[in-house]
Design a protein around this motif. Structure first.
Motif, PDB file in Angstrom:
ATOM      1  N   UNK A 183      -6.953   5.945   4.392  1.00 55.18           N
ATOM      2  CA  UNK A 183      -6.371   5.491   5.650  1.00 55.18           C
ATOM      3  C   UNK A 183      -5.271   4.468   5.361  1.00 55.18           C
ATOM      4  N   UNK A 184      -4.091   5.006   5.006  1.00 50.54           N
ATOM      5  CA  UNK A 184      -2.914   4.172   4.791  1.00 50.54           C
ATOM      6  C   UNK A 184      -1.680   5.020   5.024  1.00 50.54           C
ATOM      7  N   UNK A 185      -0.506   4.445   4.789  1.00 42.94           N
ATOM      8  CA  UNK A 185       0.743   5.088   5.171  1.00 42.94           C
ATOM      9  C   UNK A 185       0.902   6.510   4.642  1.00 42.94           C
ATOM     10  N   UNK A 186       0.467   6.793   3.430  1.00 46.91           N
ATOM     11  CA  UNK A 186       0.686   8.108   2.831  1.00 46.91           C
ATOM     12  C   UNK A 186      -0.548   8.996   2.824  1.00 46.91           C
ATOM     13  N   UNK A 187      -1.604   8.561   3.492  1.00 51.31           N
ATOM     14  CA  UNK A 187      -2.806   9.377   3.586  1.00 51.31           C
ATOM     15  C   UNK A 187      -2.597  10.544   4.546  1.00 51.31           C
TER      16      UNK A 187
ATOM     17  N   UNK B  99       1.613  -4.294   8.333  1.00 51.65           N
ATOM     18  CA  UNK B  99       1.423  -4.617   9.740  1.00 51.65           C
ATOM     19  C   UNK B  99       1.927  -3.512  10.643  1.00 51.65           C
ATOM     20  N   UNK B 100       3.040  -2.884  10.293  1.00 47.97           N
ATOM     21  CA  UNK B 100       3.576  -1.818  11.137  1.00 47.97           C
ATOM     22  C   UNK B 100       2.625  -0.624  11.168  1.00 47.97           C
ATOM     23  N   UNK B 101       1.983  -0.315  10.037  1.00 47.75           N
ATOM     24  CA  UNK B 101       1.008   0.784  10.007  1.00 47.75           C
ATOM     25  C   UNK B 101      -0.191   0.427  10.877  1.00 47.75           C
ATOM     26  N   UNK B 102      -0.704  -0.805  10.726  1.00 50.98           N
ATOM     27  CA  UNK B 102      -1.868  -1.233  11.500  1.00 50.98           C
ATOM     28  C   UNK B 102      -1.573  -1.233  12.985  1.00 50.98           C
ATOM     29  N   UNK B 103      -0.402  -1.719  13.378  1.00 52.72           N
ATOM     30  CA  UNK B 103      -0.042  -1.754  14.797  1.00 52.72           C
ATOM     31  C   UNK B 103       0.056  -0.346  15.362  1.00 52.72           C
ATOM     32  N   UNK B 104       0.630   0.564  14.579  1.00 49.16           N
ATOM     33  CA  UNK B 104       0.794   1.947  15.019  1.00 49.16           C
ATOM     34  C   UNK B 104      -0.550   2.650  15.179  1.00 49.16           C
TER      35      UNK B 104
ATOM     36  N   UNK C  93       0.818  -1.211   0.000  1.00 49.50           N
ATOM     37  CA  UNK C  93       0.000   0.000   0.000  1.00 49.50           C
ATOM     38  C   UNK C  93       0.856   1.266   0.000  1.00 49.50           C
ATOM     39  N   UNK C  94       1.994   1.244   0.660  1.00 50.31           N
ATOM     40  CA  UNK C  94       2.876   2.423   0.657  1.00 50.31           C
ATOM     41  C   UNK C  94       3.342   2.749  -0.769  1.00 50.31           C
ATOM     42  N   UNK C  95       3.737   1.738  -1.528  1.00 53.31           N
ATOM     43  CA  UNK C  95       4.167   1.942  -2.910  1.00 53.31           C
ATOM     44  C   UNK C  95       2.994   2.419  -3.768  1.00 53.31           C
ATOM     45  N   UNK C  96       1.821   1.866  -3.527  1.00 54.57           N
ATOM     46  CA  UNK C  96       0.625   2.298  -4.246  1.00 54.57           C
ATOM     47  C   UNK C  96       0.381   3.790  -4.002  1.00 54.57           C
TER      48      UNK C  96
ATOM     49  N   UNK D 202      -3.499  -1.678 -11.105  1.00 50.13           N
ATOM     50  CA  UNK D 202      -2.999  -1.310  -9.770  1.00 50.13           C
ATOM     51  C   UNK D 202      -4.032  -1.636  -8.697  1.00 50.13           C
ATOM     52  N   UNK D 203      -5.305  -1.420  -9.000  1.00 49.22           N
ATOM     53  CA  UNK D 203      -6.347  -1.712  -8.012  1.00 49.22           C
ATOM     54  C   UNK D 203      -6.476  -3.208  -7.738  1.00 49.22           C
ATOM     55  N   UNK D 204      -6.202  -4.009  -8.736  1.00 48.12           N
ATOM     56  CA  UNK D 204      -6.336  -5.462  -8.593  1.00 48.12           C
ATOM     57  C   UNK D 204      -5.103  -6.131  -8.006  1.00 48.12           C
ATOM     58  N   UNK D 205      -3.979  -5.431  -7.972  1.00 53.64           N
ATOM     59  CA  UNK D 205      -2.727  -6.056  -7.517  1.00 53.64           C
ATOM     60  C   UNK D 205      -2.161  -5.426  -6.239  1.00 53.64           C
ATOM     61  N   UNK D 206      -2.860  -4.462  -5.662  1.00 53.18           N
ATOM     62  CA  UNK D 206      -2.397  -3.826  -4.419  1.00 53.18           C
ATOM     63  C   UNK D 206      -3.015  -4.518  -3.216  1.00 53.18           C
ATOM     64  N   UNK D 207      -2.253  -4.655  -2.171  1.00 60.82           N
ATOM     65  CA  UNK D 207      -2.758  -5.236  -0.925  1.00 60.82           C
ATOM     66  C   UNK D 207      -3.984  -4.459  -0.464  1.00 60.82           C
ATOM     67  N   UNK D 208      -4.923  -5.142   0.143  1.00 62.99           N
ATOM     68  CA  UNK D 208      -6.166  -4.503   0.580  1.00 62.99           C
ATOM     69  C   UNK D 208      -6.057  -3.832   1.936  1.00 62.99           C
ATOM     70  N   UNK D 209      -5.034  -4.161   2.682  1.00 60.91           N
ATOM     71  CA  UNK D 209      -4.835  -3.539   3.995  1.00 60.91           C
ATOM     72  C   UNK D 209      -3.404  -3.025   4.075  1.00 60.91           C
TER      73      UNK D 209
END
Length: 131
Positions: free
Chosen positions: A54-58, A116-121, A6-9, A106-113
């Motif tokens: 709601x992801x690393x670069x949001x 783990x480090x982002x989620x834990x944080x 997701x960060x690369x996306x 890109x939408x079909x090949x990107x992780x949906x969540x």
């Protein structure tokens, strides 16, 4: 098969969003209003959506990643079909088609969540307390 983090996306989204906005002038089809505005509006949507995801670069982090990917898919389909839907395929179609297909893939090949480090944080008791 989802292999894009997701960060690369997010990085791709910011780059592609800016490119979509400037593409009519860079690729020399700015004389045609429908072709130009389709790209510019798509670029603005990509940038706003990315900033609100709601992801690393949001930046605002209100749109769940799954919804972001679904909107990427729909925007990609619309962008790919736009030359024929809006009647400018006789003038230009390849940039819209290529970037639309890119968005779909890109939408079909990107992780949906997010990672783990982002989620834990963002689900830690300290983070929740600070909201």
């Amino acid at each position: 098969m989802r292999f894009i983090p997701t960060r690369f996306h997010g990085v791709l989204d910011y780059i592609v969003g800016i490119f979509l906005i400037v593409a009519p002038w860079v690729l020399d089809f700015s004389e045609h209003d429908a072709a130009t505005w389709t790209m510019v509006i798509a670029g603005i949507i990509v940038l706003l959506q990315t900033a609100m995801t709601d992801f690393e670069l949001g930046l605002i982090r209100r749109i769940p990643m799954r919804n972001h990917l679904m909107m990427d898919f729909m925007l990609g389909v619309l962008l790919a079909l736009s030359p024929w839907l809006f009647g400018f395929s006789h003038y230009v179609y390849l940039p819209h088609l290529i970037l639309g297909i890119f968005s779909i893939l890109a939408s079909l090949t990107t992780h949906r969540v997010p990672s783990h480090s982002y989620n834990a944080e963002h689900t830690s008791p300290d983070h929740i307390r600070n909201l």
